[in-house]
Design an enzyme around this catalytic site. Structure first.
Site, PDB file in Angstrom:
ATOM      1  N   SER A   1       0.835  -1.196   0.000  1.00 18.62           N
ATOM      2  CA  SER A   1       0.000   0.000   0.000  1.00 18.62           C
ATOM      3  C   SER A   1       0.879   1.259   0.000  1.00 18.62           C
ATOM      4  CB  SER A   1      -0.952  -0.071   1.198  1.00 18.62           C
ATOM      5  OG  SER A   1      -1.990   0.873   1.091  1.00 18.62           O
ATOM      6  N   ASP A  29      -9.608  -4.063  -5.875  1.00 22.81           N
ATOM      7  CA  ASP A  29      -8.885  -3.488  -4.737  1.00 22.81           C
ATOM      8  C   ASP A  29      -9.769  -2.573  -3.884  1.00 22.81           C
ATOM      9  OD1 ASP A  29      -5.766  -2.944  -3.897  1.00 22.81           O
ATOM     10  OD2 ASP A  29      -7.008  -1.179  -3.579  1.00 22.81           O
ATOM     11  N   HIS A  50      -8.376  -4.540  -1.108  1.00 17.19           N
ATOM     12  CA  HIS A  50      -7.113  -3.922  -0.672  1.00 17.19           C
ATOM     13  C   HIS A  50      -6.608  -4.459   0.666  1.00 17.19           C
ATOM     14  CE1 HIS A  50      -3.967  -0.966  -0.800  1.00 17.19           C
ATOM     15  NE2 HIS A  50      -4.245  -0.597   0.435  1.00 17.19           N
TER      16      HIS A  50
END
Ligand code: NAG
Ligand code: NAG
Ligand code: NAG
Ligand code: NAG
Ligand code: NAG
Ligand code: NAG
Length: 286
Positions: free
Chosen positions: A96, A212, A267
């Site tokens: 990330s 995501d 995500h």
């Protein structure tokens, strides 16, 4: 004689099994810490026995919101310290925001000896979505966030640094002190270093996927981004690639750029899904 030979073979075997894989550095995402990377760490240790894993425990929680350059400078010292102990090189994985930060650390450390870099769902070309921030900043609206982020105050935060509002490109170019520089959209005295630091990698792996729901557009995890009309342009059709601004094309031409797209992954699952680790991370660690 026979004993000596067997002992020698055993020694070679032991050396190979304990030093078979390069050490791995892991870097966590925004508003979390090293504990979020523990699954990947333990899986590497289990499947690649003897591998040394450094799980960075700095800039955790709120301090992950600090300016990207500041974090990169600080962590560059950690990288240098770690790599000095491993002359054969190390591999570096960021998740990330940590994936963008890890790349920046490489670029801020031009003499680094990182061998392979893995970006696990990182906003490499920027971010234009607020869903992940709503927990902390409930009032933040997508269309007006630029007013906050493209300001002196906004640039003190990591998110402001990589906020890339496609409808306010000139404000972005004028106010953003980070992303246009690290992506060599604006040239500086560091631009050549930034490119060389990436070109010297043995491999860059860009992992992301269409489900995501945080990285927006999700293609940003692979250097794709919106054009001025809000249409997503994928990496190969963007000038950052075509002009080889940061060395992505050089890596690609040498077959050192791996674009990995995995559908069906939210995500917040990339780093805690064992099957993602086994199928898409471990195979790239050498
Ligand atoms: C450098 O690495 C050593 C060994 O891992 C560690 O003890 C030390 O705290 C590190 N120093 C810095 C400045 O990172
Ligand atoms: C990183 O650097 C800090 C501060 O110098 C040090 O305390 C820490 O142990 C280092 N961490 C790693 C993983 O090297
Ligand atoms: C890279 O440069 C830094 C700063 O000049 C230095 O401290 C470090 O030892 C160098 N690292 C390597 C691997 O040469
Ligand atoms: C950006 O800076 C340029 C040059 O200083 C200026 O002409 C332009 O109006 C600025 N754009 C915005 C949106 O602030
Ligand atoms: C926006 O869309 C129009 C019409 O499709 C096209 O002509 C123009 O080139 C696009 N502009 C950008 C910046 O992509
Ligand atoms: C974990 O990853 C696999 C793909 O490797 C996927 O099929 C599965 O749905 C994922 N599980 C979750 C909970 O995301």
């Amino acid at each position: 004689m026979f004993f000596v030979r067997s002992a020698l073979l055993l020694l070679i075997y032991l050396c190979y099994s304990s030093f078979g894989y390069k050490p791995v550095i892991l870097l966590h995402g925004i508003l979390t810490g090293s504990e979020s990377m523990e699954l990947i760490k333990s899986r590497i240790e289990e499947k690649h026995p003897g591998t040394k894993v450094y799980n960075i425990d700095r800039f955790e929680g709120w301090s992950s919101l600090e300016n990207m350059w500041y974090q990169a400078q600080q962590l560059s010292q950690n990288l240098t310290n770690i790599t000095k102990q491993h002359p054969d090189g190390v591999n570096f994985l960021g998740y990330s925001q940590g994936a963008l930060l890890a790349r920046t650390i490489l670029q801020a450390t031009p003499n680094h000896t990182v061998h392979r870099f893995i970006s696990l769902s990182g906003p490499q070309a920027g971010q234009y979505g607020t869903s992940f921030l709503h927990l902390y900043f409930p009032g933040l609206a997508l269309k007006t966030a630029f007013e906050l982020f493209y300001s002196r105050v906004g640039q003190h935060t990591s998110v402001g640094n990589y906020w890339n509002d496609p409808y306010h490109k000139s404000l972005y170019m004028n106010y953003s002190q980070y992303l246009p520089y690290v992506n060599n959209e604006i040239l500086s005295s560091k631009s050549a270093d930034f490119k060389n630091a990436l070109t010297k990698l043995n491999m860059m792996v860009l992992i992301g996927g269409p489900d995501d729901d945080v990285i927006t557009p999700w293609e940003s995890s692979q250097f794709g981004y919106y054009d001025g009309n809000g249409t997503v342009v994928t990496l190969m059709d963007r000038s950052i690639f075509k002009n080889d601004a940061i060395g992505l094309k050089t890596l690609y031409d040498k077959k050192k750029l791996k674009i990995v797209t995995v559908p069906g992954i939210n995500h917040f699952m990339w780093h805690i899904n064992v099957s993602i680790c086994d199928n898409y991370i471990l195979p790239y660690l050498d």
